[in-house]
Motif scaffolding. Structure first.
Motif, PDB file in Angstrom:
ATOM      1  N   VAL A   1       0.838  -1.206   0.000  1.00 24.24           N
ATOM      2  CA  VAL A   1       0.000   0.000   0.000  1.00 24.24           C
ATOM      3  C   VAL A   1       0.868   1.249   0.000  1.00 24.24           C
ATOM      4  O   VAL A   1       0.644   2.186  -0.774  1.00 24.24           O
ATOM      5  N   VAL A   2       1.891   1.273   0.852  1.00 28.95           N
ATOM      6  CA  VAL A   2       2.773   2.434   0.931  1.00 28.95           C
ATOM      7  C   VAL A   2       3.531   2.616  -0.387  1.00 28.95           C
ATOM      8  O   VAL A   2       3.694   3.736  -0.864  1.00 28.95           O
ATOM      9  N   ALA A   3       3.974   1.534  -1.000  1.00 32.46           N
ATOM     10  CA  ALA A   3       4.681   1.630  -2.280  1.00 32.46           C
ATOM     11  C   ALA A   3       3.762   2.201  -3.356  1.00 32.46           C
ATOM     12  O   ALA A   3       4.189   3.042  -4.167  1.00 32.46           O
ATOM     13  N   ARG A   4       2.497   1.760  -3.382  1.00 36.05           N
ATOM     14  CA  ARG A   4       1.548   2.297  -4.359  1.00 36.05           C
ATOM     15  C   ARG A   4       1.290   3.779  -4.104  1.00 36.05           C
ATOM     16  O   ARG A   4       1.286   4.580  -5.034  1.00 36.05           O
ATOM     17  N   LEU A   5       1.080   4.145  -2.838  1.00 38.96           N
ATOM     18  CA  LEU A   5       0.849   5.557  -2.519  1.00 38.96           C
ATOM     19  C   LEU A   5       2.068   6.406  -2.857  1.00 38.96           C
ATOM     20  O   LEU A   5       1.939   7.529  -3.344  1.00 38.96           O
TER      21      LEU A   5
ATOM     22  N   GLU B   1       1.599   9.749   7.590  1.00 38.81           N
ATOM     23  CA  GLU B   1       0.378   9.005   7.872  1.00 38.81           C
ATOM     24  C   GLU B   1      -0.450   8.831   6.609  1.00 38.81           C
ATOM     25  O   GLU B   1      -0.375   9.640   5.686  1.00 38.81           O
ATOM     26  N   VAL B   2      -1.214   7.748   6.584  1.00 41.92           N
ATOM     27  CA  VAL B   2      -2.027   7.394   5.433  1.00 41.92           C
ATOM     28  C   VAL B   2      -3.484   7.329   5.870  1.00 41.92           C
ATOM     29  O   VAL B   2      -3.811   6.671   6.861  1.00 41.92           O
ATOM     30  N   LEU B   3      -4.346   8.022   5.141  1.00 38.03           N
ATOM     31  CA  LEU B   3      -5.785   7.948   5.402  1.00 38.03           C
ATOM     32  C   LEU B   3      -6.313   6.664   4.777  1.00 38.03           C
ATOM     33  O   LEU B   3      -6.209   6.466   3.572  1.00 38.03           O
TER      34      LEU B   3
ATOM     35  N   PRO C   1     -10.234  -4.163  11.103  1.00 36.01           N
ATOM     36  CA  PRO C   1     -11.666  -4.049  11.415  1.00 36.01           C
ATOM     37  C   PRO C   1     -12.251  -2.787  10.777  1.00 36.01           C
ATOM     38  O   PRO C   1     -11.526  -1.842  10.456  1.00 36.01           O
ATOM     39  N   THR C   2     -13.559  -2.759  10.611  1.00 36.44           N
ATOM     40  CA  THR C   2     -14.201  -1.629   9.942  1.00 36.44           C
ATOM     41  C   THR C   2     -14.012  -0.320  10.693  1.00 36.44           C
ATOM     42  O   THR C   2     -14.140   0.742  10.108  1.00 36.44           O
ATOM     43  N   VAL C   3     -13.685  -0.371  11.982  1.00 35.68           N
ATOM     44  CA  VAL C   3     -13.436   0.866  12.734  1.00 35.68           C
ATOM     45  C   VAL C   3     -12.198   1.583  12.215  1.00 35.68           C
ATOM     46  O   VAL C   3     -12.059   2.779  12.396  1.00 35.68           O
ATOM     47  N   ALA C   4     -11.285   0.853  11.563  1.00 35.45           N
ATOM     48  CA  ALA C   4     -10.059   1.469  11.060  1.00 35.45           C
ATOM     49  C   ALA C   4     -10.314   2.312   9.817  1.00 35.45           C
ATOM     50  O   ALA C   4      -9.496   3.153   9.468  1.00 35.45           O
ATOM     51  N   GLU C   5     -11.450   2.105   9.194  1.00 37.37           N
ATOM     52  CA  GLU C   5     -11.765   2.816   7.955  1.00 37.37           C
ATOM     53  C   GLU C   5     -11.886   4.314   8.229  1.00 37.37           C
ATOM     54  O   GLU C   5     -12.552   4.739   9.159  1.00 37.37           O
ATOM     55  N   GLY C   6     -11.191   5.125   7.418  1.00 39.15           N
ATOM     56  CA  GLY C   6     -11.282   6.572   7.541  1.00 39.15           C
ATOM     57  C   GLY C   6     -10.382   7.186   8.590  1.00 39.15           C
ATOM     58  O   GLY C   6     -10.497   8.375   8.872  1.00 39.15           O
ATOM     59  N   ILE C   7      -9.488   6.411   9.181  1.00 42.08           N
ATOM     60  CA  ILE C   7      -8.552   6.977  10.148  1.00 42.08           C
ATOM     61  C   ILE C   7      -7.166   7.059   9.515  1.00 42.08           C
ATOM     62  O   ILE C   7      -6.886   6.435   8.495  1.00 42.08           O
ATOM     63  N   TYR C   8      -6.299   7.831  10.114  1.00 43.07           N
ATOM     64  CA  TYR C   8      -4.928   7.950   9.629  1.00 43.07           C
ATOM     65  C   TYR C   8      -4.072   6.877  10.295  1.00 43.07           C
ATOM     66  O   TYR C   8      -4.145   6.687  11.513  1.00 43.07           O
ATOM     67  N   MET C   9      -3.272   6.178   9.486  1.00 43.17           N
ATOM     68  CA  MET C   9      -2.401   5.114   9.992  1.00 43.17           C
ATOM     69  C   MET C   9      -0.947   5.518   9.791  1.00 43.17           C
ATOM     70  O   MET C   9      -0.593   6.059   8.748  1.00 43.17           O
ATOM     71  N   ASP C  10      -0.146   5.240  10.782  1.00 41.52           N
ATOM     72  CA  ASP C  10       1.297   5.438  10.708  1.00 41.52           C
ATOM     73  C   ASP C  10       1.901   4.048  10.532  1.00 41.52           C
ATOM     74  O   ASP C  10       1.686   3.168  11.355  1.00 41.52           O
ATOM     75  N   PHE C  11       2.614   3.827   9.451  1.00 38.73           N
ATOM     76  CA  PHE C  11       3.112   2.502   9.138  1.00 38.73           C
ATOM     77  C   PHE C  11       4.551   2.275   9.587  1.00 38.73           C
ATOM     78  O   PHE C  11       5.294   1.551   8.950  1.00 38.73           O
TER      79      PHE C  11
END
Length: 165
Positions: free
Chosen positions: A49-53, A79-81, A93-103
């Motif tokens: 995902v990070v490589a594609r972004l 961070e990635v939305l 989980p669906t709760v992760a949808e729409g949050i910013y993630m730090d990989f």
């Protein structure tokens, strides 16, 4: 022996039996978790995902060079939305949808013998060698030599051979 001592003894025995059952179940679950890949399936998917972004947002050809991803995305803590597609792809989980993630940490396998040292270097911003092999062949983005998992250029996760001890 008095009745009070019998009651205390029976209570202690019941406690020890319940404790042994609960601990045994926890121990078996923990041992079963050790037999599967600790986080490599998630890490490799997140790396894809990070490589594609990285290739889309920074306008670099896919797949971008690993030092570029490491320096400007992972170690910098960009961070990635998460979109619904990303959330499903990463099995979150669906709760992760729409949050910013730090990989941070997605370049390290927990089975790597130098995992703790590399994690400490990563946390301090020091250079470290990723656990994964980058572009080991023409159709693979990255491969874990410890779990023998690989993510192909099209985002499919596959198992290869047997893992290192």
């Amino acid at each position: 022996m008095s009745n009070a001592m019998k009651v205390i003894g029976i209570g202690a025995l019941l406690f020890l039996v319940a404790f042994a059952i609960a601990t045994g179940r926890w121990w078996r679950d923990w041992q079963a978790q050790l037999k599967i890949e600790p986080a490599c399936s998630y890490n490799l998917k997140a790396l894809w995902v990070v490589a594609r972004l990285c290739s889309v947002k920074d306008k670099t050809p896919f797949p971008p060079p690993l030092p570029f991803i490491q320096r400007f995305w992972v170690d910098a803590g960009r961070e990635v939305l998460l979109t619904p597609d990303m959330q499903k792809f990463l099995d979150l989980p669906t709760v992760a949808e729409g949050i910013y993630m730090d990989f941070r940490g997605i370049l390290l396998c927990a089975r790597d013998p130098d995992y703790l040292l590399k994690m400490a270097k990563m946390e301090q911003g020091l250079p470290y060698e990723p656990s994964y092999r980058w572009l080991p062949d023409a159709r693979t983005l990255a491969e874990c030599p410890y779990c023998r998992l690989a993510i192909s250029l099209d985002g499919k996760l596959e198992r290869r051979g047997t893992a290192k001890p």
